[in-house]
Design an enzyme around this catalytic site. Sequence first.
Site, short mmCIF file in Angstrom:
data_model
loop_
_atom_site.label_atom_id
_atom_site.label_comp_id
_atom_site.label_asym_id
_atom_site.label_seq_id
_atom_site.Cartn_x
_atom_site.Cartn_y
_atom_site.Cartn_z
N HIS A 1 12.09 53.01 45.78
CA HIS A 1 12.79 53.11 45.06
C HIS A 1 13.15 54.59 44.15
O HIS A 1 12.09 55.55 44.51
CB HIS A 1 12.11 51.77 43.22
CG HIS A 1 12.28 50.69 43.63
ND1 HIS A 1 13.41 49.89 43.08
CD2 HIS A 1 11.63 50.16 44.14
CE1 HIS A 1 13.12 48.66 43.15
NE2 HIS A 1 11.91 48.87 44.10
N CYS B 1 13.41 46.32 38.75
CA CYS B 1 12.69 45.51 38.59
C CYS B 1 12.83 44.93 37.24
O CYS B 1 12.22 45.75 36.16
CB CYS B 1 11.35 46.01 39.41
SG CYS B 1 10.24 44.19 39.11
P1 HMG Z 1 4.10 31.24 34.71
O1 HMG Z 1 4.48 30.82 33.28
O2 HMG Z 1 2.01 31.27 34.25
O3 HMG Z 1 3.89 29.87 35.38
O4 HMG Z 1 4.80 31.98 35.28
P2 HMG Z 1 3.25 28.32 35.56
O5 HMG Z 1 2.31 29.07 36.53
O6 HMG Z 1 2.28 28.16 33.77
O7 HMG Z 1 3.58 26.60 36.00
C1 HMG Z 1 4.84 27.47 34.61
C2 HMG Z 1 6.16 26.47 34.69
O8 HMG Z 1 6.86 27.53 35.74
C3 HMG Z 1 5.36 24.85 35.13
O9 HMG Z 1 6.61 24.08 34.99
C4 HMG Z 1 5.46 24.88 36.39
O10 HMG Z 1 5.95 24.05 37.48
C5 HMG Z 1 6.74 25.82 36.97
P3 HMG Z 1 5.85 22.89 34.09
O11 HMG Z 1 4.84 22.02 34.82
O12 HMG Z 1 6.16 23.55 32.53
O13 HMG Z 1 7.12 21.63 33.48
N1 HMG Z 1 7.02 27.15 38.25
C6 HMG Z 1 7.68 27.06 38.76
N2 HMG Z 1 9.29 26.72 38.85
C7 HMG Z 1 9.88 27.38 39.95
N3 HMG Z 1 9.59 27.27 41.01
C8 HMG Z 1 8.07 27.81 41.14
C9 HMG Z 1 7.68 28.41 39.61
N4 HMG Z 1 6.65 28.17 39.76
C10 HMG Z 1 6.24 27.49 38.35
N5 HMG Z 1 8.08 29.38 41.88
C11 HMG Z 1 5.38 32.44 37.68
C12 HMG Z 1 4.41 32.29 37.06
C13 HMG Z 1 4.70 32.78 39.43
C14 HMG Z 1 5.53 31.58 37.58
C15 HMG Z 1 6.19 33.70 36.97
O14 HMG Z 1 6.04 34.66 36.85
C16 HMG Z 1 7.16 33.46 36.99
O15 HMG Z 1 8.22 33.64 38.06
N6 HMG Z 1 7.11 35.85 37.79
C17 HMG Z 1 8.82 35.97 39.37
C18 HMG Z 1 8.81 37.03 38.36
C19 HMG Z 1 9.51 37.83 40.10
O16 HMG Z 1 10.43 37.51 40.58
N7 HMG Z 1 9.97 39.50 39.92
C20 HMG Z 1 10.36 39.96 39.95
C21 HMG Z 1 9.10 39.82 41.72
S1 HMG Z 1 9.08 40.92 42.41
C22 HMG Z 1 9.51 42.63 42.83
O17 HMG Z 1 11.27 43.13 42.09
C23 HMG Z 1 9.32 43.57 43.25
C24 HMG Z 1 9.17 44.16 45.09
O18 HMG Z 1 10.74 44.74 44.74
C25 HMG Z 1 8.32 45.62 44.94
C26 HMG Z 1 8.28 46.36 44.56
O19 HMG Z 1 9.47 47.33 44.28
O20 HMG Z 1 6.90 46.81 44.00
C27 HMG Z 1 8.87 42.98 45.80
MG MG Z 2 11.00 46.56 44.78
#
Ligand code: HMG
Ligand code: MG
Length: 298
Positions: A208, A239
């Site tokens: 970045h 992010c």
């Molecule tokens: P959580 O709250 O711990 O979820 O979040 P959970 O595992 O306890 O599940 C809770 C509910 O979410 C459940 O539903 C699951 O089914 C549902 P309920 O039973 O309550 O109805 N659920 C989902 N629904 C749809 N799709 C899914 C999913 N997983 C669970 N995949 C979780 C944990 C991983 C879901 C959450 O933390 C999350 O979605 N995080 C995403 C964060 C993100 O996308 N960040 C940006 C990307 S990283 C980045 O940009 C860095 C990078 O560019 C490199 C760099 O620059 O360093 C890559």
């Molecule tokens: Mg990134």
Amino acid sequence: GLPARVRIHEVGPRDGLQNEKTLVPVAVKAEFIRRLAEAGLTTVEATSFVHPKWVPQLADAEELMPLLEDTPARLPVLVPNKRGLERALALGARDVAVFASVTESFARANLNRSVDEVLEMFEPVVAEARAAGAGVRGYLSMCFGDPWEGAVPVSQTVSVARRLMDMGCAELSLGDTIGVATPGHVLELLSALSEAGVPATKLAVHFHDTYGQALANTLTALQYGVTCVDASAGGLGGCPYAKSATGNLATEDLVWMLDGLGIETGVDLRRLAATSEWMARHLGRPSPSRTVRALAPK
Ligand code: HMG
Ligand code: MG
């Protein structure tokens, strides 16, 4: 020496748009991705199968993927867990990426888990993705510094990298999530990784551009043997779960440098810059990329 060819891993539609306040209509996203592929980008990270409440900007992944069927590029997608992988595979994704954090603070902020719990969550995801014939990339965030924890020891990054490799990730992308890296630090990390059995040929760099060091860092990595570079068209990005993160290295700034060095990318720079201008008009703000601005029709 420098490589003859560099593969650009375009992250604008994912890393870029996930951080835009404007919700971009799905048809515009599909056209953005198609135009990026037509500009010669062979890998375009399309979206994420994460929880829609965590990243509402990418909540339309299910609608987007069918619109991309004839796109002439690989279209990797982010998957955090088994639920995400299932959703991605059901839509025909052929390349996926898991995304680990090197620091505890960001693991918690981004995935609601500790570093170890994140890696445990990924193990079956990587195994199942591979069994389904998908390519798997592993991201490492906060490799060079963390907004809550400050300096990040190189050994911490090396240990997460080893675990992702052992898990079966084919490629690791070193994320400078908040853009604090400088070239000496890049060199130090790459050499520690290679000593630990993670060669430059397995690595991509993901800078970045917060402090304007992304190109200098990239050149350093290329000199060390890295040949895959992440960048985002027009410098979109950031992010949502890391305060102080700004956009990625702009793909146009990267291509301008690589063209000048005679390094092949297959990208048509003017076509790419025109695409970023078009997207900037949709977002209602000018591209931060110096190259996009320099090439803009006056
Ligand atoms: P959580 O709250 O711990 O979820 O979040 P959970 O595992 O306890 O599940 C809770 C509910 O979410 C459940 O539903 C699951 O089914 C549902 P309920 O039973 O309550 O109805 N659920 C989902 N629904 C749809 N799709 C899914 C999913 N997983 C669970 N995949 C979780 C944990 C991983 C879901 C959450 O933390 C999350 O979605 N995080 C995403 C964060 C993100 O996308 N960040 C940006 C990307 S990283 C980045 O940009 C860095 C990078 O560019 C490199 C760099 O620059 O360093 C890559
Ligand atoms: Mg990134």
